[in-house]
Scaffold this motif. Structure first.
Motif, PDB file in Angstrom:
ATOM      1  N   ALA A 103      24.797  58.396  -1.323  1.00  0.00           N
ATOM      2  CA  ALA A 103      24.600  58.478   0.269  1.00  0.00           C
ATOM      3  C   ALA A 103      24.597  56.979   0.578  1.00  0.00           C
ATOM      4  CB  ALA A 103      23.257  59.119   0.470  1.00  0.00           C
ATOM      5  N   VAL A 104      23.856  56.028   0.110  1.00  0.00           N
ATOM      6  CA  VAL A 104      23.973  54.665   0.269  1.00  0.00           C
ATOM      7  C   VAL A 104      25.376  53.907   0.339  1.00  0.00           C
ATOM      8  CG1 VAL A 104      23.153  52.695  -0.217  1.00  0.00           C
ATOM      9  CG2 VAL A 104      21.501  54.283  -0.426  1.00  0.00           C
ATOM     10  N   ASN A 105      26.089  54.635  -0.683  1.00  0.00           N
ATOM     11  CA  ASN A 105      27.508  54.014  -0.637  1.00  0.00           C
ATOM     12  C   ASN A 105      28.256  54.387   0.511  1.00  0.00           C
ATOM     13  OD1 ASN A 105      30.613  54.762  -1.566  1.00  0.00           O
ATOM     14  ND2 ASN A 105      30.006  52.992  -2.227  1.00  0.00           N
ATOM     15  N   ARG A 106      28.156  55.803   1.039  1.00  0.00           N
ATOM     16  CA  ARG A 106      28.843  56.326   2.153  1.00  0.00           C
ATOM     17  C   ARG A 106      28.464  55.576   3.272  1.00  0.00           C
ATOM     18  NH1 ARG A 106      28.060  62.584   4.200  1.00  0.00           N
ATOM     19  NH2 ARG A 106      29.520  62.368   5.794  1.00  0.00           N
ATOM     20  N   PHE A 107      27.280  55.036   3.443  1.00  0.00           N
ATOM     21  CA  PHE A 107      26.861  54.735   4.803  1.00  0.00           C
ATOM     22  C   PHE A 107      27.351  52.997   4.616  1.00  0.00           C
ATOM     23  CE2 PHE A 107      23.631  58.072   5.116  1.00  0.00           C
ATOM     24  CZ  PHE A 107      23.643  58.294   6.540  1.00  0.00           C
ATOM     25  N   SER A 108      27.264  52.361   3.768  1.00  0.00           N
ATOM     26  CA  SER A 108      27.399  50.899   3.713  1.00  0.00           C
ATOM     27  C   SER A 108      28.818  50.807   3.595  1.00  0.00           C
ATOM     28  CB  SER A 108      26.642  50.351   2.235  1.00  0.00           C
ATOM     29  OG  SER A 108      27.217  50.743   1.183  1.00  0.00           O
ATOM     30  N   ASN A 109      29.628  51.691   2.845  1.00  0.00           N
ATOM     31  CA  ASN A 109      31.117  51.252   2.830  1.00  0.00           C
ATOM     32  C   ASN A 109      31.784  51.490   4.444  1.00  0.00           C
ATOM     33  OD1 ASN A 109      33.908  52.220   2.424  1.00  0.00           O
ATOM     34  ND2 ASN A 109      33.296  52.326   0.311  1.00  0.00           N
ATOM     35  N   ILE A 110      31.518  52.415   5.082  1.00  0.00           N
ATOM     36  CA  ILE A 110      32.087  52.437   6.426  1.00  0.00           C
ATOM     37  C   ILE A 110      31.568  51.610   7.634  1.00  0.00           C
ATOM     38  CG2 ILE A 110      30.234  54.239   7.023  1.00  0.00           C
ATOM     39  CD1 ILE A 110      33.749  53.592   8.389  1.00  0.00           C
ATOM     40  N   SER A 111      30.103  51.078   7.078  1.00  0.00           N
ATOM     41  CA  SER A 111      29.604  50.084   7.897  1.00  0.00           C
ATOM     42  C   SER A 111      29.990  48.889   7.763  1.00  0.00           C
ATOM     43  CB  SER A 111      27.756  49.918   7.516  1.00  0.00           C
ATOM     44  OG  SER A 111      27.391  51.204   7.828  1.00  0.00           O
ATOM     45  N   PHE A 112      30.511  48.546   6.449  1.00  0.00           N
ATOM     46  CA  PHE A 112      31.109  46.945   6.394  1.00  0.00           C
ATOM     47  C   PHE A 112      32.497  46.917   6.638  1.00  0.00           C
ATOM     48  CE2 PHE A 112      27.997  46.626   2.808  1.00  0.00           C
ATOM     49  CZ  PHE A 112      27.220  45.579   3.366  1.00  0.00           C
ATOM     50  N   LEU A 113      33.220  48.217   6.800  1.00  0.00           N
ATOM     51  CA  LEU A 113      34.590  48.345   7.183  1.00  0.00           C
ATOM     52  C   LEU A 113      34.519  48.073   8.949  1.00  0.00           C
ATOM     53  CD1 LEU A 113      36.254  51.219   5.386  1.00  0.00           C
ATOM     54  CD2 LEU A 113      37.063  48.863   5.465  1.00  0.00           C
ATOM     55  N   THR A 114      33.384  48.956   9.535  1.00  0.00           N
ATOM     56  CA  THR A 114      33.320  48.508  10.887  1.00  0.00           C
ATOM     57  C   THR A 114      32.934  47.038  11.005  1.00  0.00           C
ATOM     58  OG1 THR A 114      32.404  50.973  10.793  1.00  0.00           O
ATOM     59  CG2 THR A 114      31.873  49.386  12.836  1.00  0.00           C
ATOM     60  N   CYS A 115      32.077  46.282  10.627  1.00  0.00           N
ATOM     61  CA  CYS A 115      32.019  45.192  10.650  1.00  0.00           C
ATOM     62  C   CYS A 115      32.804  44.242  10.741  1.00  0.00           C
ATOM     63  CB  CYS A 115      30.697  44.477   9.758  1.00  0.00           C
ATOM     64  SG  CYS A 115      29.036  45.211   9.910  1.00  0.00           S
ATOM     65  N   MET A 116      34.077  44.469   9.649  1.00  0.00           N
ATOM     66  CA  MET A 116      35.096  43.660   9.458  1.00  0.00           C
ATOM     67  C   MET A 116      36.201  43.976  10.868  1.00  0.00           C
ATOM     68  SD  MET A 116      36.362  44.369   5.623  1.00  0.00           S
ATOM     69  CE  MET A 116      35.036  44.248   4.115  1.00  0.00           C
ATOM     70  N   SER A 117      36.133  45.175  11.230  1.00  0.00           N
ATOM     71  CA  SER A 117      36.920  45.621  12.478  1.00  0.00           C
ATOM     72  C   SER A 117      36.401  44.649  13.534  1.00  0.00           C
ATOM     73  CB  SER A 117      36.950  46.775  12.855  1.00  0.00           C
ATOM     74  OG  SER A 117      37.423  47.747  11.634  1.00  0.00           O
ATOM     75  N   ILE A 118      35.129  44.619  13.673  1.00  0.00           N
ATOM     76  CA  ILE A 118      34.292  43.876  14.929  1.00  0.00           C
ATOM     77  C   ILE A 118      34.564  42.422  14.879  1.00  0.00           C
ATOM     78  CG2 ILE A 118      32.057  43.314  15.944  1.00  0.00           C
ATOM     79  CD1 ILE A 118      31.325  46.039  15.366  1.00  0.00           C
ATOM     80  N   ASP A 119      34.449  41.897  13.414  1.00  0.00           N
ATOM     81  CA  ASP A 119      34.916  40.484  13.445  1.00  0.00           C
ATOM     82  C   ASP A 119      36.270  40.016  13.619  1.00  0.00           C
ATOM     83  OD1 ASP A 119      33.983  37.779  11.801  1.00  0.00           O
ATOM     84  OD2 ASP A 119      35.994  38.660  10.747  1.00  0.00           O
ATOM     85  N   ARG A 120      37.289  41.054  13.389  1.00  0.00           N
ATOM     86  CA  ARG A 120      38.572  40.826  13.840  1.00  0.00           C
ATOM     87  C   ARG A 120      38.918  40.756  15.257  1.00  0.00           C
ATOM     88  NH1 ARG A 120      40.251  37.853  11.909  1.00  0.00           N
ATOM     89  NH2 ARG A 120      37.799  37.621  11.253  1.00  0.00           N
TER      90      ARG A 120
END
Length: 350
Positions: A103-120
Motif C-alpha cells: 500500500a505504501v509503495n502504491r501511494f509513494s509511486n504515483i506521488s513521486f510521478l506526480t511530483c516529477m510532472s509538477i517539477d517539469r
C-alpha cells in the motif's frame, strides 16, 4: 495476484486460474530478481552521479527506486503463498506488514510521478517563478512529505488485512465487509490514480502547448532535446497507466458492488476475481520496468551508467575519454536552473 486476493467468499478449493500455483510464483520471482537488480542499479548510478553533478529530478528518481526496491522484497512471500494454493504460512504479522508495504509503495509511486510532472511544469512553463519551489531544499522536503503521507495512507491495509481461516488452512485477505475500509479503498483509487492522472495530464498538456509555441523560434538541437524529453516522460506515464488502470477498474467494481449490496452471480464474481489476479500482476510489473526505461530512453542516465560500469571494470582511460566526448551533452542536463536548455534536459524522469 496473491497480495490482492479478496475473493474470500469463493471456495479456496476451487482454483480461479488453471495452474496459477505454477506460473504465479515464477512471475513473482522474475519481478523480484528484475526489480532488485534494476532498482539497486538505479540507486547506485544516481548516488554516484550526485557526487559529481546531479539533476533535481534525480532525487525523485532515487526515492521512487527505493520504494520499488522495498516492495519487491515482499514478493517471495507471496510467491510461496501462491505455490501453496493461496495458503499463508508466514503468520499474521508478515501478512499485515507485507500488505502495508504494498500500500505504501502504491501511494509513494504515483506521488513521486506526480511530483516529477509538477517539477517539469514549473521548469518549462513557469521558469521564472519557480526558483524557490525547485530548490534542492524544497525537493527534499517534498520527498519527506510524500513518504510521511504514504506511511499514513497505508495504515488501513495494515489494520484490515489479516489471516482468515478456512478449515485447516489460512489465507492473507482483506476485510471488505468493513464499511470504513470500503470507503478507504475507493478513496485510495481517487488519491492514487484519478487525481494524480488529472494533474499529470494538465501538467504535460501545458508543457506541450508551451513547446509548440516556442518551436518556431527554437533551433533544431533544442527541438530534438524537447522531443527526447517528452518521449521519455510519455513512455513512463503510459507504462504507469497501462500497469495500474485495469487493477483500479476491477477494484472499484468490486467495492462498489459491496457498498451497493449488489448481488453478483457466481460467474461474474469469478471473472472479477480473475481480473484482480491478472491486473495486480500487471501493476506489480511496473516496479521493475522503470530501470529499463531509464537505460534505453534517458541518455543522461545511460551516460552515467556507462561511466560507472567502465570505472568498475578499471577502464580509467576509456572512462575519461568517454566522459570528455560526452561532456557537452551531459553539461546540458545538470547544474543550475538558470539555463533554459538545462531545464528541458532534466525531463528524464521516473
Amino acid at each position: 495476484c496473491v497480495p490482492v486476493q479478496e475473493w474470500a467468499c469463493l471456495s479456496l478449493d476451487h482454483q480461479l486460474l488453471s495452474l496459477s500455483h505454477v506460473y504465479l510464483p515464477i512471475l513473482y520471482f522474475i519481478i523480484f530478481f528484475a526489480g532488485v537488480l534494476g532498482n539497486l542499479f538505479v540507486l547506485v548510478v544516481i548516488v554516484s552521479r550526485h557526487k559529481r553533478r546531479g539533476r533535481l529530478v534525480d532525487t525523485f528518481m532515487l526515492n521512487l527506486a527505493l520504494a520499488d526496491l522495498v516492495f519487491v522484497f515482499t514478493l517471495p512471500l507471496w510467491a510461496v503463498s501462491a505455490r501453496q494454493h493461496d495458503q499463508w504460512p508466514f503468520g499474521n504479522l508478515l501478512c499485515k506488514l507485507s500488505s502495508y508495504i504494498i500500500a505504501v509503495n502504491r501511494f509513494s509511486n504515483i506521488s513521486f510521478l506526480t511530483c516529477m510532472s509538477i517539477d517539469r511544469y514549473l521548469a518549462i512553463v513557469r521558469l521564472m517563478e519557480s526558483h524557490l519551489l525547485r530548490s534542492s531544499r524544497c525537493v527534499h522536503f517534498t520527498c519527506g512529505v510524500v513518504w510521511a503521507a504514504s506511511l499514513v495512507l497505508g495504515i488501513p491495509s495494515l489494520v484490515f488485512r489479516r489471516l482468515m481461516m478456512h478449515g485447516d488452512s489460512s489465507s492473507c485477505l482483506e476485510d471488505l465487509n468493513s464499511s470504513f475500509f470500503q470507503v478507504m479503498v475507493l478513496l485510495s483509487v481517487v488519491l492514487t490514480f484519478i487525481f494524480p492522472v488529472l494533474v499529470i495530464v494538465l501538467c504535460y498538456g501545458s508543457i506541450i502547448v508551451k513547446l509548440h509555441e516556442h518551436s518556431a523560434t527554437s533551433n533544431l538541437r533544442t527541438n530534438a532535446r524537447h522531443r527526447h524529453s517528452l518521449k521519455t516522460v510519455c513512455t513512463i506515464i503510459t507504462v504507469f497507466l497501462v500497469s495500474w488502470l485495469p487493477f483500479n477498474v476491477f477494484k472499484s467494481i468490486q467495492v462498489i458492488s459491496k457498498i451497493s449490496n449488489t448481488e453478483l452471480d457466481e460467474d461474474l464474481e469469478r471473472y472479477l476475481s480473475r481480473g484482480l489476479i491478472i491486473s495486480s500482476c500487471l501493476a506489480f510489473v511496473n516496479s521493475c520496468v522503470n530501470p529499463a526505461i531509464y537505460l534505453f530512453l534517458d541518455k543522461h542516465f545511460r551516460h552515467s551508467a556507462t561511466v560507472l560500469c567502465l570505472s568498475w571494470l578499471g577502464q580509467g582511460d576509456i572512462q575519461q575519454s568517454y566522459f570528455s566526448s560526452n561532456s557537452v551533452s551531459t553539461s546540458e542536463s545538470v547544474g543550475s536552473t538558470a539555463s533554459h536548455g538545462c531545464l528541458f534536459s532534466l525531463t528524464s524522469t521516473n
